[in-house]
Design a protein around this motif. Structure first.
Motif, PDB file in Angstrom:
ATOM      1  N   ASN A   1       0.862  -1.182   0.000  1.00 40.31           N
ATOM      2  CA  ASN A   1       0.000   0.000   0.000  1.00 40.31           C
ATOM      3  C   ASN A   1       0.894   1.225   0.000  1.00 40.31           C
ATOM      4  N   LEU A   2       0.605   2.166  -0.917  1.00 36.08           N
ATOM      5  CA  LEU A   2       1.412   3.370  -1.056  1.00 36.08           C
ATOM      6  C   LEU A   2       0.538   4.605  -1.180  1.00 36.08           C
ATOM      7  N   LYS A   3       0.995   5.674  -0.559  1.00 38.06           N
ATOM      8  CA  LYS A   3       0.292   6.951  -0.671  1.00 38.06           C
ATOM      9  C   LYS A   3       0.486   7.491  -2.085  1.00 38.06           C
ATOM     10  N   CYS A   4      -0.525   8.204  -2.581  1.00 38.00           N
ATOM     11  CA  CYS A   4      -0.463   8.698  -3.955  1.00 38.00           C
ATOM     12  C   CYS A   4      -1.298   9.967  -4.067  1.00 38.00           C
ATOM     13  N   ASP A   5      -0.846  10.877  -4.903  1.00 30.80           N
ATOM     14  CA  ASP A   5      -1.648  12.050  -5.228  1.00 30.80           C
ATOM     15  C   ASP A   5      -2.986  11.560  -5.777  1.00 30.80           C
ATOM     16  N   PRO A   6      -4.120  12.106  -5.320  1.00 26.98           N
ATOM     17  CA  PRO A   6      -5.428  11.596  -5.749  1.00 26.98           C
ATOM     18  C   PRO A   6      -5.628  11.513  -7.261  1.00 26.98           C
ATOM     19  N   GLU A   7      -5.180  12.516  -8.002  1.00 27.94           N
ATOM     20  CA  GLU A   7      -5.343  12.468  -9.461  1.00 27.94           C
ATOM     21  C   GLU A   7      -4.478  11.374 -10.078  1.00 27.94           C
ATOM     22  N   ASP A   8      -3.250  11.252  -9.591  1.00 29.16           N
ATOM     23  CA  ASP A   8      -2.364  10.193 -10.086  1.00 29.16           C
ATOM     24  C   ASP A   8      -2.901   8.818  -9.709  1.00 29.16           C
ATOM     25  N   ALA A   9      -3.503   8.712  -8.538  1.00 29.69           N
ATOM     26  CA  ALA A   9      -4.037   7.422  -8.085  1.00 29.69           C
ATOM     27  C   ALA A   9      -5.074   6.897  -9.068  1.00 29.69           C
ATOM     28  N   VAL A  10      -5.980   7.754  -9.488  1.00 28.26           N
ATOM     29  CA  VAL A  10      -7.026   7.351 -10.427  1.00 28.26           C
ATOM     30  C   VAL A  10      -6.410   6.960 -11.768  1.00 28.26           C
ATOM     31  N   ARG A  11      -5.493   7.769 -12.256  1.00 31.25           N
ATOM     32  CA  ARG A  11      -4.848   7.491 -13.545  1.00 31.25           C
ATOM     33  C   ARG A  11      -4.095   6.161 -13.515  1.00 31.25           C
ATOM     34  N   LEU A  12      -3.345   5.932 -12.450  1.00 30.21           N
ATOM     35  CA  LEU A  12      -2.587   4.686 -12.336  1.00 30.21           C
ATOM     36  C   LEU A  12      -3.510   3.465 -12.298  1.00 30.21           C
ATOM     37  N   ARG A  13      -4.625   3.586 -11.601  1.00 34.55           N
ATOM     38  CA  ARG A  13      -5.584   2.471 -11.538  1.00 34.55           C
ATOM     39  C   ARG A  13      -6.178   2.172 -12.909  1.00 34.55           C
TER      40      ARG A  13
ATOM     41  N   GLU B   1      -4.690   2.738 -15.816  1.00 32.33           N
ATOM     42  CA  GLU B   1      -3.647   2.266 -16.726  1.00 32.33           C
ATOM     43  C   GLU B   1      -3.077   0.896 -16.364  1.00 32.33           C
ATOM     44  N   HIS B   2      -3.151   0.525 -15.081  1.00 32.22           N
ATOM     45  CA  HIS B   2      -2.503  -0.703 -14.618  1.00 32.22           C
ATOM     46  C   HIS B   2      -3.463  -1.530 -13.754  1.00 32.22           C
ATOM     47  N   PRO B   3      -3.870  -2.696 -14.226  1.00 33.99           N
ATOM     48  CA  PRO B   3      -4.771  -3.530 -13.420  1.00 33.99           C
ATOM     49  C   PRO B   3      -4.124  -4.015 -12.117  1.00 33.99           C
ATOM     50  N   GLU B   4      -2.795  -3.924 -12.021  1.00 36.18           N
ATOM     51  CA  GLU B   4      -2.092  -4.331 -10.798  1.00 36.18           C
ATOM     52  C   GLU B   4      -2.211  -3.281  -9.694  1.00 36.18           C
ATOM     53  N   ILE B   5      -2.738  -2.118 -10.023  1.00 37.57           N
ATOM     54  CA  ILE B   5      -2.884  -1.033  -9.045  1.00 37.57           C
ATOM     55  C   ILE B   5      -4.367  -0.828  -8.788  1.00 37.57           C
ATOM     56  N   THR B   6      -4.741  -0.984  -7.514  1.00 37.10           N
ATOM     57  CA  THR B   6      -6.143  -0.893  -7.103  1.00 37.10           C
ATOM     58  C   THR B   6      -6.270   0.081  -5.924  1.00 37.10           C
ATOM     59  N   PRO B   7      -7.492   0.500  -5.592  1.00 35.65           N
ATOM     60  CA  PRO B   7      -7.663   1.366  -4.415  1.00 35.65           C
ATOM     61  C   PRO B   7      -7.064   0.709  -3.173  1.00 35.65           C
TER      62      PRO B   7
ATOM     63  N   HIS C   1      -6.441   8.498  -1.392  1.00 35.97           N
ATOM     64  CA  HIS C   1      -5.019   8.829  -1.239  1.00 35.97           C
ATOM     65  C   HIS C   1      -4.080   7.627  -1.260  1.00 35.97           C
ATOM     66  N   TRP C   2      -4.625   6.413  -1.280  1.00 36.26           N
ATOM     67  CA  TRP C   2      -3.771   5.227  -1.183  1.00 36.26           C
ATOM     68  C   TRP C   2      -4.107   4.218  -2.269  1.00 36.26           C
ATOM     69  N   ASN C   3      -3.065   3.596  -2.812  1.00 37.18           N
ATOM     70  CA  ASN C   3      -3.210   2.510  -3.767  1.00 37.18           C
ATOM     71  C   ASN C   3      -2.581   1.245  -3.207  1.00 37.18           C
ATOM     72  N   THR C   4      -3.116   0.105  -3.598  1.00 37.13           N
ATOM     73  CA  THR C   4      -2.476  -1.179  -3.348  1.00 37.13           C
ATOM     74  C   THR C   4      -1.850  -1.602  -4.666  1.00 37.13           C
ATOM     75  N   VAL C   5      -0.556  -1.910  -4.612  1.00 37.45           N
ATOM     76  CA  VAL C   5       0.218  -2.245  -5.801  1.00 37.45           C
ATOM     77  C   VAL C   5       0.632  -3.708  -5.729  1.00 37.45           C
ATOM     78  N   GLU C   6       0.222  -4.486  -6.730  1.00 39.84           N
ATOM     79  CA  GLU C   6       0.680  -5.872  -6.850  1.00 39.84           C
ATOM     80  C   GLU C   6       2.036  -5.813  -7.547  1.00 39.84           C
ATOM     81  N   VAL C   7       3.072  -6.055  -6.793  1.00 46.14           N
ATOM     82  CA  VAL C   7       4.444  -5.810  -7.225  1.00 46.14           C
ATOM     83  C   VAL C   7       4.846  -6.635  -8.447  1.00 46.14           C
ATOM     84  N   ALA C   8       4.494  -7.902  -8.489  1.00 46.88           N
ATOM     85  CA  ALA C   8       4.965  -8.799  -9.551  1.00 46.88           C
ATOM     86  C   ALA C   8       4.490  -8.382 -10.938  1.00 46.88           C
ATOM     87  N   GLY C   9       3.401  -7.653 -11.026  1.00 45.63           N
ATOM     88  CA  GLY C   9       2.856  -7.293 -12.327  1.00 45.63           C
ATOM     89  C   GLY C   9       3.453  -6.045 -12.941  1.00 45.63           C
TER      90      GLY C   9
END
Length: 117
Positions: free
Chosen positions: A49-61, A63-69, A77-85
């Motif tokens: 779990n990583l803190k993220c700028d709210p606008e970037d958080a939405v964009r990253l989610r 663009e990348h299915p490995e990144i979720t709320p 403000h936080w994303n969960t990142v599946e590292v292996a993907g």
């Protein structure tokens, strides 16, 4: 990225600490007493779990299915990142961004002590 490399990277930042306030898992990485990364290093797949700028958080989610709320976190403000993907470089950048966001919110005296630009 392995759990050991993730841990070493998180602890490589100025004043970074690892705590276990919830028992033996998850690892909670803090700077200035504030959380910047949280990871269950003994689970597969490895997630953080990583803190993220709210606008970037939405964009990253989007663009990348490995990144979720953020799991059990403020979803804005936080994303969960599946590292292996994701490429290791991207994971390192996301961790560094999280650290920098937390440092930016610390009192000025603490920020100056951290030797960060």
């Amino acid at each position: 990225m392995t759990p050991e490399r993730l841990r070493a990277f998180c602890l490589g930042f100025d004043d970074a600490t690892e705590e276990f306030p919830f028992g033996p898992e998850p690892s909670v990485f803090k700077v200035g007493g504030k959380l910047f990364a949280l990871s269950w290093t003994d689970r597969e797949p490895l997630r953080v779990n990583l803190k993220c700028d709210p606008e970037d958080a939405v964009r990253l989610r989007e663009e990348h299915p490995e990144i979720t709320p953020g799991y059990h976190m403020n979803k804005r403000h936080w994303n969960t990142v599946e590292v292996a993907g994701l490429p290791d470089r991207m994971v390192r950048e996301l961790i560094e961004d999280s650290y920098d966001l937390v440092v930016a919110g610390l009192p000025k005296a603490v920020r100056l002590r951290l030797d960060r630009p």
